[in-house]
Design an enzyme around this catalytic site. Structure first.
Site, PDB file in Angstrom:
ATOM      1  N   ASN A   9      -1.602   4.153   1.694  1.00  0.00           N
ATOM      2  CA  ASN A   9      -2.168   3.082   2.752  1.00  0.00           C
ATOM      3  C   ASN A   9      -2.450   3.940   3.718  1.00  0.00           C
ATOM      4  O   ASN A   9      -1.837   4.383   4.847  1.00  0.00           O
ATOM      5  CB  ASN A   9      -1.060   2.235   2.844  1.00  0.00           C
ATOM      6  CG  ASN A   9      -1.616   1.174   4.166  1.00  0.00           C
ATOM      7  OD1 ASN A   9      -2.501   1.277   4.426  1.00  0.00           O
ATOM      8  ND2 ASN A   9      -0.478   0.599   4.638  1.00  0.00           N
ATOM      9  N   LYS A  11      -4.066   2.786   6.482  1.00  0.00           N
ATOM     10  CA  LYS A  11      -4.169   1.858   7.751  1.00  0.00           C
ATOM     11  C   LYS A  11      -5.486   2.150   8.516  1.00  0.00           C
ATOM     12  O   LYS A  11      -6.420   2.289   7.831  1.00  0.00           O
ATOM     13  CB  LYS A  11      -2.815   2.279   8.629  1.00  0.00           C
ATOM     14  CG  LYS A  11      -1.578   2.437   7.730  1.00  0.00           C
ATOM     15  CD  LYS A  11      -0.327   2.329   8.836  1.00  0.00           C
ATOM     16  CE  LYS A  11       0.850   2.583   7.973  1.00  0.00           C
ATOM     17  NZ  LYS A  11       1.932   1.910   8.697  1.00  0.00           N
ATOM     18  N   HIS A  94       1.054  -6.825   4.513  1.00  0.00           N
ATOM     19  CA  HIS A  94       1.738  -5.955   4.976  1.00  0.00           C
ATOM     20  C   HIS A  94       2.548  -6.362   6.105  1.00  0.00           C
ATOM     21  O   HIS A  94       1.950  -7.298   6.940  1.00  0.00           O
ATOM     22  CB  HIS A  94       0.654  -4.783   5.214  1.00  0.00           C
ATOM     23  CG  HIS A  94       1.335  -3.535   5.531  1.00  0.00           C
ATOM     24  ND1 HIS A  94       1.911  -3.181   7.049  1.00  0.00           N
ATOM     25  CD2 HIS A  94       1.519  -2.413   5.047  1.00  0.00           C
ATOM     26  CE1 HIS A  94       2.277  -2.246   7.026  1.00  0.00           C
ATOM     27  NE2 HIS A  94       2.250  -1.541   5.771  1.00  0.00           N
ATOM     28  N   GLU A  96       2.747  -5.159   9.014  1.00  0.00           N
ATOM     29  CA  GLU A  96       1.988  -4.965  10.331  1.00  0.00           C
ATOM     30  C   GLU A  96       0.779  -6.470  10.501  1.00  0.00           C
ATOM     31  O   GLU A  96       0.578  -6.731  11.523  1.00  0.00           O
ATOM     32  CB  GLU A  96       1.187  -3.722  10.225  1.00  0.00           C
ATOM     33  CG  GLU A  96       1.868  -2.554  10.511  1.00  0.00           C
ATOM     34  CD  GLU A  96       1.369  -1.137   9.893  1.00  0.00           C
ATOM     35  OE1 GLU A  96       0.168  -1.073   9.619  1.00  0.00           O
ATOM     36  OE2 GLU A  96       2.297  -0.279   9.894  1.00  0.00           O
ATOM     37  N   GLU A 166       9.026  -3.285   1.254  1.00  0.00           N
ATOM     38  CA  GLU A 166       9.034  -2.270   2.456  1.00  0.00           C
ATOM     39  C   GLU A 166       9.724  -2.807   3.688  1.00  0.00           C
ATOM     40  O   GLU A 166       9.362  -3.914   4.506  1.00  0.00           O
ATOM     41  CB  GLU A 166       7.411  -2.337   3.195  1.00  0.00           C
ATOM     42  CG  GLU A 166       6.475  -1.811   1.974  1.00  0.00           C
ATOM     43  CD  GLU A 166       5.286  -1.182   2.574  1.00  0.00           C
ATOM     44  OE1 GLU A 166       5.087   0.018   2.293  1.00  0.00           O
ATOM     45  OE2 GLU A 166       4.692  -2.042   3.386  1.00  0.00           O
ATOM     46  N   GLY A 172       6.902   3.647   9.266  1.00  0.00           N
ATOM     47  CA  GLY A 172       6.255   4.442  10.384  1.00  0.00           C
ATOM     48  C   GLY A 172       7.579   4.863  11.126  1.00  0.00           C
ATOM     49  O   GLY A 172       7.061   5.508  12.278  1.00  0.00           O
ATOM     50  N   SER A 211       8.483   5.252   5.066  1.00  0.00           N
ATOM     51  CA  SER A 211       8.764   6.687   5.505  1.00  0.00           C
ATOM     52  C   SER A 211       8.928   7.407   3.956  1.00  0.00           C
ATOM     53  O   SER A 211       9.897   8.241   4.092  1.00  0.00           O
ATOM     54  CB  SER A 211      10.296   6.446   6.663  1.00  0.00           C
ATOM     55  OG  SER A 211       9.543   6.101   7.619  1.00  0.00           O
TER      56      SER A 211
HETATM   57  C1  PEP Z   1       2.806   1.585   5.109  1.00  0.00           C
HETATM   58  O1  PEP Z   1       1.981   1.713   5.724  1.00  0.00           O
HETATM   59  O2  PEP Z   1       3.140   0.686   4.209  1.00  0.00           O
HETATM   60  C2  PEP Z   1       4.366   2.421   5.229  1.00  0.00           C
HETATM   61  C3  PEP Z   1       5.092   2.408   4.382  1.00  0.00           C
HETATM   62  O3  PEP Z   1       4.016   3.448   6.018  1.00  0.00           O
HETATM   63  P1  PEP Z   1       4.894   4.807   6.324  1.00  0.00           P
HETATM   64  O4  PEP Z   1       5.094   5.343   4.885  1.00  0.00           O
HETATM   65  O5  PEP Z   1       4.294   5.721   7.258  1.00  0.00           O
HETATM   66  O6  PEP Z   1       6.334   4.263   6.603  1.00  0.00           O
END
Ligand code: PEP
Length: 250
Positions: A9, A11, A94, A96, A166, A172, A211
């Site tokens: 992803n 972003k 997501h 975010e 998630e 992040g 992460s």
């Molecule tokens: C994501 O954007 O779905 C995500 C899991 O980000 P990160 O791997 O940076 O934690």
């Protein structure tokens, strides 16, 4: 046997030119038949990245969609546009988008439905916040997000959906759920799906996101109910993403 899916992803990173240069690098990663690889890119990069990755075996996806085929929705992007631009997957809900853009489970369920109706695969993201985790609400939050998010999806279509667990506190932040913690929630997700869909949901892929990095990918992928990963930060660099794509189960 469920084929694992490794999804990046990006972003809101990479201009179309940067994305195309990255796609040329991605094409050099040796492809393995026992796993699928996907990159979910910003809208303006969809056409260019899809052209480069055509015939590479790497799938291209979008990170969001508006739940209508067309209409007076200034600034929004429809599933038909996304599909025509080369995407076969769309991330829906997501964290975010839930947090920053206040998307509700109801609204997300409309996105999941239209993506399936248009012949693409939604990746429905679920996961608890830090506060919900500390209050012991992980399972109830995830169950409710699944039930509402999937409310328009019938048994005959559930295998066209991917779920991503998630935990919001792990996205992040550098803090990942331990592989064992993630496995527990993945098993729970599979039980919820079984409760809703009976035997029809056994092939649904449940990804872990939060992460994911080269250091933890092998152990995560060694868990029986983790069928892939959704990777943010570590999907932006070719070295880390190619290591993640080449995971080996312990
Ligand atoms: C994501 O954007 O779905 C995500 C899991 O980000 P990160 O791997 O940076 O934690």
């Amino acid at each position: 046997m469920i084929k694992p899916l490794i999804a990046g992803n990006w972003k809101m990173y990479k201009t179309p030119s940067e994305a195309e240069l990255f796609a040329l690098e991605l094409k050099k990663i040796p492809q393995q038949n026992d796993r699928d690889v996907l990159v979910c890119v910003p809208f303006p990069a969809l056409v260019g990245v899809s052209r480069i990755l055509k015939d590479s075996g790497i799938f291209v996806g979008a990170q969001n969609v508006y739940p209508a085929k067309e209409g007076a929705f200034t600034g929004e992007v429809s599933p038909l546009m996304i599909k025509d631009a080369g995407a076969s997957f769309v991330i829906c809900g997501h964290s975010e988008r839930r947090q920053i853009f206040e998307e509700t489970d109801q609204f997300i369920s409309e996105k999941v439905k239209i993506v399936v109706d248009c012949g693409m695969t939604p990746i429905l993201c679920v996961g608890e916040t830090l506060q919900q985790n500390e209050e012991g609400k992980t399972f109830s939050v995830v169950e409710s997000q699944l039930k509402i998010g999937l409310q328009h999806i019938s048994s005959s279509l559930i295998n066209n959906v991917v779920i991503a667990y998630e935990p919001v506190w792990a996205i992040g932040t550098g803090k990942n759920a331990s592989p064992q913690q993630a496995q527990q929630v993945h098993l729970f997700i599979k039980r919820v799906l079984e409760k809703i869909y009976g035997g029809s949901s056994t092939m649904v892929r449940v990804l872990y996101g939060g992460s994911v990095k080269p250091e933890n990918i092998d152990e995560l992928m060694s868990q029986p109910d983790i069928n892939g990963v959704l990777v943010g930060g570590a999907s932006l660099k070719i070295e880390s993403f190619s290591r993640i794509v080449s995971f080996k189960k312990n």
